[in-house]
Design a protein around this motif. Structure first.
Motif, mmCIF file in Angstrom:
data_model
loop_
_atom_site.group_PDB
_atom_site.id
_atom_site.type_symbol
_atom_site.label_atom_id
_atom_site.label_comp_id
_atom_site.label_asym_id
_atom_site.label_seq_id
_atom_site.Cartn_x
_atom_site.Cartn_y
_atom_site.Cartn_z
ATOM 1 N N ALA A 161 -9.242 -56.908 -1.623
ATOM 2 C CA ALA A 161 -7.916 -57.466 -1.371
ATOM 3 C C ALA A 161 -7.040 -56.345 -0.816
ATOM 4 O O ALA A 161 -7.413 -55.181 -0.903
ATOM 5 C CB ALA A 161 -7.339 -58.007 -2.673
ATOM 6 N N PRO A 162 -5.885 -56.683 -0.231
ATOM 7 C CA PRO A 162 -5.057 -55.628 0.377
ATOM 8 C C PRO A 162 -4.741 -54.485 -0.586
ATOM 9 O O PRO A 162 -4.566 -54.693 -1.783
ATOM 10 C CB PRO A 162 -3.783 -56.374 0.760
ATOM 11 C CG PRO A 162 -4.207 -57.778 0.940
ATOM 12 C CD PRO A 162 -5.327 -58.009 -0.031
ATOM 13 N N ASP A 163 -4.699 -53.266 -0.034
ATOM 14 C CA ASP A 163 -4.316 -52.082 -0.796
ATOM 15 C C ASP A 163 -2.796 -52.051 -0.904
ATOM 16 O O ASP A 163 -2.105 -51.827 0.084
ATOM 17 C CB ASP A 163 -4.847 -50.830 -0.087
ATOM 18 C CG ASP A 163 -4.413 -49.557 -0.783
ATOM 19 O OD1 ASP A 163 -3.802 -49.655 -1.866
ATOM 20 O OD2 ASP A 163 -4.692 -48.480 -0.231
ATOM 21 N N LEU A 164 -2.296 -52.296 -2.118
ATOM 22 C CA LEU A 164 -0.845 -52.447 -2.284
ATOM 23 C C LEU A 164 -0.088 -51.125 -2.215
ATOM 24 O O LEU A 164 1.139 -51.111 -2.219
ATOM 25 C CB LEU A 164 -0.552 -53.145 -3.611
ATOM 26 C CG LEU A 164 -1.108 -54.584 -3.693
ATOM 27 C CD1 LEU A 164 -0.970 -55.129 -5.094
ATOM 28 C CD2 LEU A 164 -0.394 -55.484 -2.697
ATOM 29 N N THR A 165 -0.816 -49.992 -2.183
ATOM 30 C CA THR A 165 -0.095 -48.716 -2.149
ATOM 31 C C THR A 165 0.362 -48.365 -0.738
ATOM 32 O O THR A 165 1.161 -47.469 -0.550
ATOM 33 C CB THR A 165 -0.992 -47.561 -2.654
ATOM 34 O OG1 THR A 165 -2.132 -47.458 -1.800
ATOM 35 C CG2 THR A 165 -1.444 -47.799 -4.071
ATOM 36 N N ILE A 166 -0.172 -49.058 0.282
ATOM 37 C CA ILE A 166 0.130 -48.675 1.663
ATOM 38 C C ILE A 166 1.564 -49.010 2.051
ATOM 39 O O ILE A 166 2.272 -48.197 2.633
ATOM 40 C CB ILE A 166 -0.874 -49.344 2.628
ATOM 41 C CG1 ILE A 166 -2.238 -48.673 2.464
ATOM 42 C CG2 ILE A 166 -0.406 -49.234 4.063
ATOM 43 C CD1 ILE A 166 -3.258 -49.145 3.444
ATOM 44 N N ALA A 167 1.990 -50.207 1.717
ATOM 45 C CA ALA A 167 3.354 -50.610 2.076
ATOM 46 C C ALA A 167 3.855 -51.593 1.036
ATOM 47 O O ALA A 167 3.054 -52.298 0.411
ATOM 48 C CB ALA A 167 3.357 -51.257 3.462
#
Lengths: 157, 531
Positions: free
Chosen positions: B393-399
């Motif tokens: 799932a999307p990496d939430l630390t990026i943005a």
């Protein structure tokens, strides 16, 4: 007498070298090695897709936080942005890949032109002429919910 | 090839014969281990110069920024903590070796005619070493630096006649110290003192060479020997020993960084560096108008006496063991210094001040943010949303998430791993967190220990923020909790939860009866939040 003498010189050069290495290694580490991996640059919202026309380079400015040594501050960032189709956008770093001058878009000639040494780049970043040795550098981009997000790590083409 | 290069250099500059002349100096037969300290002191100065320059490369000499850049050096720069420790402990160990060098000279009486000027230059070097200590003390710009220097400038203001002028020279208006004083201390430390020291060292060494190493009575009948290699080897062993102690201290003894200098922090009790503690204690003997005697007049007389030593003691050279008077004076001085220092150490209150160079980002974000990280973990979000890598799932630390809040709420409530794990209020907090998190919060998200997160969850579920402010979030009904672990004993904090009025009579805080585990978690957590 001679062995005594060589014993003394051995002590001087031996202990002297140990001290030199013990000071030299931390000095080299301190000056030359950056610690760990830098935090991956965060993406920030730079524009709405609806503001960008397909096939027309636009100068986009946005704000982001930057960590510079011990200082963290908000800085204004510029990118040359080209929307290539409905969902795809490229963002170029605004500095010429030759020596870092700021270039601009010449609409009539249909190319990016650097005023310093007349490097010229096409709309897809390729070198058309002048001293620049590599295509324009790019920012990583993401398109989410019709918004353009731009990352901070500049990538060399 | 190398020989030819050396010959060329020798022919054009004479450098080889100069080095030989230096190394093959005649020294008395009695020379030995007792004369190594001058070389060690010179080496100590070089270590301070090198580590000082290296620190300056990453240091911003302005109040406030100085503190941030030093914190950057010790937490971010490779080997930065070691460099600072080498400079810090190097200063202390340099004072030790300079004083030992002086005591040796004093005991042997080698300041006598014709070496009076060598002694005077040495006293000058001792004073310069102390001046480095005083000026360098301010440069970290933490509370210890600030309040210690306030005391220094106040003492200089006491000097009869010269007081106001000294204060003006130090850039102070006589009350607080600020940017001007800071800059002057910095310039003194890095621009004024070093060339003065280099000059005085050159004079000192020149005089040593001019008069030769002092012989003892027994040397009259003995042939001379050469400085190199035997004495140089002894010097090298001593230097190595000194350096090994320094490296050991730098690696093992942490040099703390206190809180940013705060002129309004009236709870701070300043103490000088250990080598000035005896003066600090000495001052307590002088009350009221007599203060100037202890603070200025006696120290000045002591320095003058030190300078006059070669002119007071003008007798013939004697063997060390016959110099009863000198030995007695050194012993008395050691008792005086040791007693005062021990008394000062014994009366120094214990401090619970945190070491700010060890503070992690989770200690600087709000309890709500840290609790949200707890909700993220409780709802097992991380099993799909890996932090730092987009796998399932999307990496939430990026943005920060740009999804609408309603979408996120629904997504969290119906997530396949742990549907319904969180209450509506908790879901909303998590939504706010993923859309508005700071860089520090991202670090905490990835690295905060579960014990700290548990403490924040207890804090959040008991709604402590409705009365208390912590890291900038919360109400002002009760006292702010930042630094409570520095102000209060642990037992006080724990007892206070169950019975607030018992500990602070006017308290309107209701009693909280935590289970032992929760009590430990919340006490650990709030105690870890720095002032």
């Amino acid at each position: 007498m001679q062995t005594r003498r060589s014993f003394h010189t051995a002590i001087i050069s031996g202990l002297g070298s140990v001290i030199g290495v013990a000071l030299g290694i931390p000095t080299a580490l301190y000056l030359l090695v950056t610690r760990g991996s830098k935090p991956k640059g965060s993406f920030v919202e730079a524009a709405n897709l609806s503001q960008l026309q397909i096939g027309k380079p636009q100068e986009v400015s946005f704000e982001r936080t930057r960590l510079d040594g011990w200082r963290t501050f908000q800085e204004k960032v510029i990118a040359w942005v080209v929307r290539t189709d409905d969902q795809h956008v490229v963002a170029y770093s605004p500095q010429c890949t030759h020596l870092g001058c700021a270039y601009h878009w010449e609409a009539q000639q249909n190319q990016f032109v650097c005023p310093c040494h007349e490097s010229r780049f096409s709309i897809d970043g390729k070198v058309l002429g002048g001293p620049a040795a590599r295509p324009l550098d790019r920012y990583p981009v993401r398109v989410e919910n019709s918004k353009l997000l731009i990352g901070s790590e500049i990538r060399r083409a | 090839m190398f020989r030819r290069l050396l010959d060329w250099l020798e022919d054009r500059t004479g450098v080889e014969s100069a080095v030989k002349h230096f190394l093959y100096e005649d020294i008395p037969q009695s020379s030995g281990w007792h004369q190594v300290f001058g070389s060690v002191a010179l080496f100590a100065f070089l270590v301070q110069a090198v580590t000082g320059i290296l620190l300056a490369l990453n240091y911003s000499p302005a109040p406030g920024e100085a503190y941030d850049s030093l914190r950057y050096i010790v937490t971010q720069v490779t080997a930065g903590r070691l460099m600072r420790a080498l400079h810090h402990w190097g200063a202390s160990l340099m004072i030790v070796v300079v004083v030992v060098h002086m005591i040796q000279t004093f005991l042997w009486g080698t300041y006598k005619k014709p070496r009076e000027a060598t002694w005077i230059a040495g006293v000058g070097l001792l004073l310069l070493t102390l001046a480095y200590g005083l000026s360098g003390y301010l440069l970290p710009w933490d509370n210890r630096a600030y309040w210690g220097t306030v005391v220094t400038t106040e003492i200089s203001a006491l000097a009869p006649g010269a007081g106001p002028l000294l204060v003006r020279l130090l850039g102070s208006d006589g009350t607080a110290i600020g940017a001007v004083t800071f800059t002057r201390f910095y310039v003194a430390h890095v621009q004024l003192l070093p060339p003065l020291t280099a000059l005085l060292i050159a004079i000192h060494l020149y005089l040593v060479r001019r008069h030769g190493v002092a012989p003892t009575l027994a040397d009259a009948l003995q042939p001379k020997k050469k400085f190199y290699p035997e004495q140089v080897a002894k010097d090298t062993v001593a230097i190595f020993g000194w350096f090994a102690v320094l490296m050991g201290m730098a690696l093992l003894a942490r040099v703390p960084l206190g809180h940013l200098a705060d002129p309004t922090d009236l709870s701070y009790i300043p103490r000088p560096e250990w080598y000035f503690l005896f003066l600090f204690q000495f001052l307590k003997w002088f009350e009221g108008p007599l203060e100037v005697v202890g603070a200025v007049i006696i120290p000045t007389l002591a320095i003058i006496a030190l300078l006059l030593v070669p002119f007071i003691d003008r007798g013939k050279m004697k063997l060390v063991r016959q110099r009863i008077g000198a030995i007695g004076l050194v012993v008395l001085g050691a008792i005086f210094w040791g007693g005062l220092t021990a008394r000062a150490v014994a009366t120094t209150p214990e401090t619970r001040e945190m070491d700010m160079s060890l503070i992690r980002p989770w200690q600087e974000i709000s309890a709500g943010n840290l609790a949200s990280i707890g909700y993220f973990r409780q709802a097992q979000c991380g099993s799909c949303h890996r932090l730092g890598s987009a796998v399932a799932a999307p990496d939430l630390t990026i943005a920060p998430s740009s999804r609408p809040a309603s979408w996120l709420e629904e997504h969290i409530k119906t997530n396949p791993k742990a549907p319904g794990a969180l209450t509506d209020a908790q879901v909303q907090m998590l939504v706010t967190f993923v859309t508005k998190r700071s860089d520090k919060a991202v670090d905490a998200w990835q690295n905060a220990p579960q014990s700290a997160v548990d403490g924040a969850l207890v804090y959040q579920s008991n709604d402590c923020a409705s009365c208390h402010k912590l890291n900038g979030v919360g109400d002002d009904l009760g006292p702010p909790l930042n630094g409570v672990g520095e102000r209060r004993e642990r037992s006080w904090i724990e007892g206070h939860f169950a019975d607030p009025p018992k500990y602070s009579p006017d308290s309107i805080m209701p009693a909280f009866h935590f289970k032992p585990e929760q009590l430990k978690q919340i006490t650990d957590y709030i105690s870890a939040i720095p002032k």
